[in-house]
Motif scaffolding. Structure first.
Motif, PDB file in Angstrom:
ATOM      1  N   THR A  14      58.713  28.387  52.244  1.00  0.00           N
ATOM      2  CA  THR A  14      57.735  29.360  52.741  1.00  0.00           C
ATOM      3  C   THR A  14      56.786  29.862  51.662  1.00  0.00           C
ATOM      4  N   ALA A  15      56.907  29.334  50.441  1.00  0.00           N
ATOM      5  CA  ALA A  15      56.103  29.844  49.325  1.00  0.00           C
ATOM      6  C   ALA A  15      54.715  29.229  49.308  1.00  0.00           C
ATOM      7  N   ARG A  16      53.801  29.937  48.652  1.00  0.00           N
ATOM      8  CA  ARG A  16      52.428  29.467  48.487  1.00  0.00           C
ATOM      9  C   ARG A  16      51.961  29.776  47.067  1.00  0.00           C
ATOM     10  N   ARG A  17      50.872  29.129  46.671  1.00  0.00           N
ATOM     11  CA  ARG A  17      50.312  29.379  45.343  1.00  0.00           C
ATOM     12  C   ARG A  17      50.028  30.858  45.134  1.00  0.00           C
ATOM     13  N   ALA A  18      49.643  31.556  46.187  1.00  0.00           N
ATOM     14  CA  ALA A  18      49.339  32.983  46.081  1.00  0.00           C
ATOM     15  C   ALA A  18      50.535  33.776  45.569  1.00  0.00           C
ATOM     16  N   ASP A  19      51.747  33.271  45.784  1.00  0.00           N
ATOM     17  CA  ASP A  19      52.926  33.978  45.287  1.00  0.00           C
ATOM     18  C   ASP A  19      52.958  33.967  43.765  1.00  0.00           C
ATOM     19  N   ARG A  20      52.490  32.897  43.161  1.00  0.00           N
ATOM     20  CA  ARG A  20      52.450  32.862  41.699  1.00  0.00           C
ATOM     21  C   ARG A  20      51.401  33.835  41.172  1.00  0.00           C
ATOM     22  N   VAL A  21      50.284  33.924  41.861  1.00  0.00           N
ATOM     23  CA  VAL A  21      49.244  34.877  41.475  1.00  0.00           C
ATOM     24  C   VAL A  21      49.782  36.303  41.567  1.00  0.00           C
ATOM     25  N   GLY A  56      50.142  39.405  36.252  1.00  0.00           N
ATOM     26  CA  GLY A  56      49.331  40.615  36.217  1.00  0.00           C
ATOM     27  C   GLY A  56      50.161  41.854  35.955  1.00  0.00           C
ATOM     28  N   ASP A  57      49.473  42.998  35.905  1.00  0.00           N
ATOM     29  CA  ASP A  57      50.165  44.237  35.542  1.00  0.00           C
ATOM     30  C   ASP A  57      50.863  44.854  36.741  1.00  0.00           C
ATOM     31  N   VAL A  58      51.940  45.569  36.444  1.00  0.00           N
ATOM     32  CA  VAL A  58      52.719  46.295  37.445  1.00  0.00           C
ATOM     33  C   VAL A  58      52.750  47.758  37.018  1.00  0.00           C
ATOM     34  N   HIS A  59      52.255  48.633  37.845  1.00  0.00           N
ATOM     35  CA  HIS A  59      52.233  50.069  37.557  1.00  0.00           C
ATOM     36  C   HIS A  59      51.445  50.395  36.285  1.00  0.00           C
ATOM     37  N   ARG A  65      50.489  34.493  26.958  1.00  0.00           N
ATOM     38  CA  ARG A  65      49.241  34.895  26.310  1.00  0.00           C
ATOM     39  C   ARG A  65      48.367  35.733  27.245  1.00  0.00           C
ATOM     40  N   ASP A  66      48.349  35.371  28.528  1.00  0.00           N
ATOM     41  CA  ASP A  66      47.581  36.156  29.498  1.00  0.00           C
ATOM     42  C   ASP A  66      48.119  37.585  29.596  1.00  0.00           C
ATOM     43  N   ALA A  67      49.450  37.718  29.637  1.00  0.00           N
ATOM     44  CA  ALA A  67      50.048  39.051  29.710  1.00  0.00           C
ATOM     45  C   ALA A  67      49.722  39.855  28.459  1.00  0.00           C
ATOM     46  N   ALA A  68      49.771  39.216  27.296  1.00  0.00           N
ATOM     47  CA  ALA A  68      49.437  39.911  26.055  1.00  0.00           C
ATOM     48  C   ALA A  68      47.991  40.390  26.055  1.00  0.00           C
ATOM     49  N   ALA A  69      47.094  39.557  26.599  1.00  0.00           N
ATOM     50  CA  ALA A  69      45.690  39.972  26.684  1.00  0.00           C
ATOM     51  C   ALA A  69      45.544  41.204  27.569  1.00  0.00           C
ATOM     52  N   GLY A  70      46.317  41.256  28.660  1.00  0.00           N
ATOM     53  CA  GLY A  70      46.271  42.436  29.522  1.00  0.00           C
ATOM     54  C   GLY A  70      46.761  43.679  28.813  1.00  0.00           C
TER      55      GLY A  70
END
Length: 402
Positions: free
Chosen positions: A56-63, A67-70, A96-101
């Motif tokens: 039942t998963a989709r690419r949107a689940d990875r998106v 990203g940031d939480v709270h 690296r993406d998380a570190a940039a955030g």
């Protein structure tokens, strides 16, 4: 059998490109002098090998997972990269993406949970940017699902083993900087043998599913989403394997970092004052945190989040699946197989168990074969004793070469 560690060492008394190989005469096979077994589905720090899109998963689940939480917390790892999921380079890019955030928030003190490649990549970026960073790792080693074992007298990668698409790949850049020796790899160029050692020129549909779906996605075809086989993007160029082992990559990322091993995180609490991360009953506070534990750990609820993760994040964790690809490495004193073959497949195997062997002889010069078992086959074998797995591998090898 109780839950086993991810590795155990022991000592014992038609569409694919097929490599032509002659039939072999009957002979008795030598027994392995040692073995290494993984059991990733029972590893409490992973609960699987890598993620896939379940039914039942989709690419949107990875998106949704990235990203940031709270505002102070990020989730990262191979499962959270929509373009390069289920890969080492995807984990690095996600970290690296998380570190940039985090850098955009101005946070000075950061905690990174997990010393796999995603966590190390994130900590590397933040440390180089002048932030105060501590990496908290439950295992007694770094690398997570990148793990090179040398107890058989030669490097054996028990987790990740390939650079998938070398051109533009961040793993390639790190390897080039370290001048690591690599060999070009072609998993689809294989020797296919049937019972009795006869050469077989065509893959059956069942074996094709085992080799190119179950073993690639760590899941049986019937358990995958329609989007699973088409998700992600690929880097160009050939695939490569490391002659000295993949562990050199996390070791390079970890240089100079503050890494605290043997600390299992149980709670992550976000408040206006920052983020409190609890391990062994003691809380550590920072301005922000990046959690890079594997998807399997998130699905098991091993880490409690306060406040709870947003619904879209929780739904993504529930929808994505954690696949299993286990390895059984066998060391021999004598070579009895096709010496130059990269992959040896057994055409007589129909249930996926011990249907493929990776030959490490051309890579490391050592007489080692590594059996792959994926998805349902790996889960069936997870509870069996080591002796049964070695016997199963030898049964397939004996049918082809005995």
């Amino acid at each position: 059998m109780t839950a086993a560690p991810v590795s155990r060492r022991g000592v014992l008394a038609g569409a694919a490109s097929l490599v032509a190989a002659p039939a072999l005469s009957q002979r008795a096979l030598p027994q392995p002098s040692g073995y290494l077994r993984t059991n990733w589905s029972r590893d409490p720090f992973a609960f699987g090998s890598y993620s896939n899109l379940g039914l039942t998963a989709r690419r949107a689940d990875r998106v949704a997972l990235a990203g940031d939480v709270h505002g102070r917390l990020w989730l990262a790892g191979e499962a959270a990269h929509p373009d390069h999921p289920s890969t080492v380079h995807g984990a690095i890019l996600s970290g690296r993406d998380a570190a940039a955030g985090v850098l955009e928030t101005g946070a000075r003190r950061v905690l990174v949970v997990g010393a796999g490649v995603a966590g190390l990549a994130a900590a590397r970026v933040l440390t180089d940017a002048g932030r105060e960073v501590s990496v908290i790792e439950a295992r007694a080693r770094i690398g997570g699902r990148v793990w090179t074992d040398r107890s058989l007298g030669t490097p054996v990668d028990l987790g990740a083993a390939w650079i998938h698409g070398a051109r533009g790949n961040p793993v390639t850049k790190i390897a080039d900087g370290l001048r690591l020796d690599r060999l070009r790899s072609d998993y689809e160029g294989l020797v296919l043998r049937g019972p009795g050692g006869a050469r077989v020129r065509r893959l059956s549909p069942e074996l094709r599913d085992v080799l190119f779906i179950a073993q690639e996605y760590a899941e049986d075809p019937a358990e995958l989403s329609p989007e699973a086989l088409d998700e992600g993007e690929a880097f160009g160029g050939s695939d490569y394997v490391f002659q000295g082992g993949y562990a050199a990559i996390p070791e390079a990322l970890a240089q100079g970092l503050d890494i605290r091993l043997g600390l299992t995180v149980t709670d992550v609490a976000v408040s206006g004052a920052g983020v409190d991360v609890t391990a062994r009953g003691a809380a550590m506070r920072a301005d922000a945190a990046i959690v890079t534990v594997p998807l399997g750990v998130l699905k098991a609820g091993s880490v409690r989040f306060s406040p709870p993760l947003p619904d879209r994040t929780a739904q993504a964790i529930a929808g994505l699946a954690m696949g299993v690809l286990d390895k059984l490495a066998l060391r021999f004193d004598d070579v009895f197989w096709d010496e130059d073959a990269e992959v040896i497949a057994f055409a007589g195997q129909t249930d996926g168990e011990f249907a493929a062997f990776i030959n490490l002889l051309p890579v490391t010069g050592a007489p080692v074969l590594v059996a792959f078992n994926a998805a349902g086959a790996a889960r069936r074998l997870a509870g069996r004793p080591d002796t049964a797995l070695v016997a199963g591998a030898m049964a397939s090898l004996s049918a082809m070469y005995g």
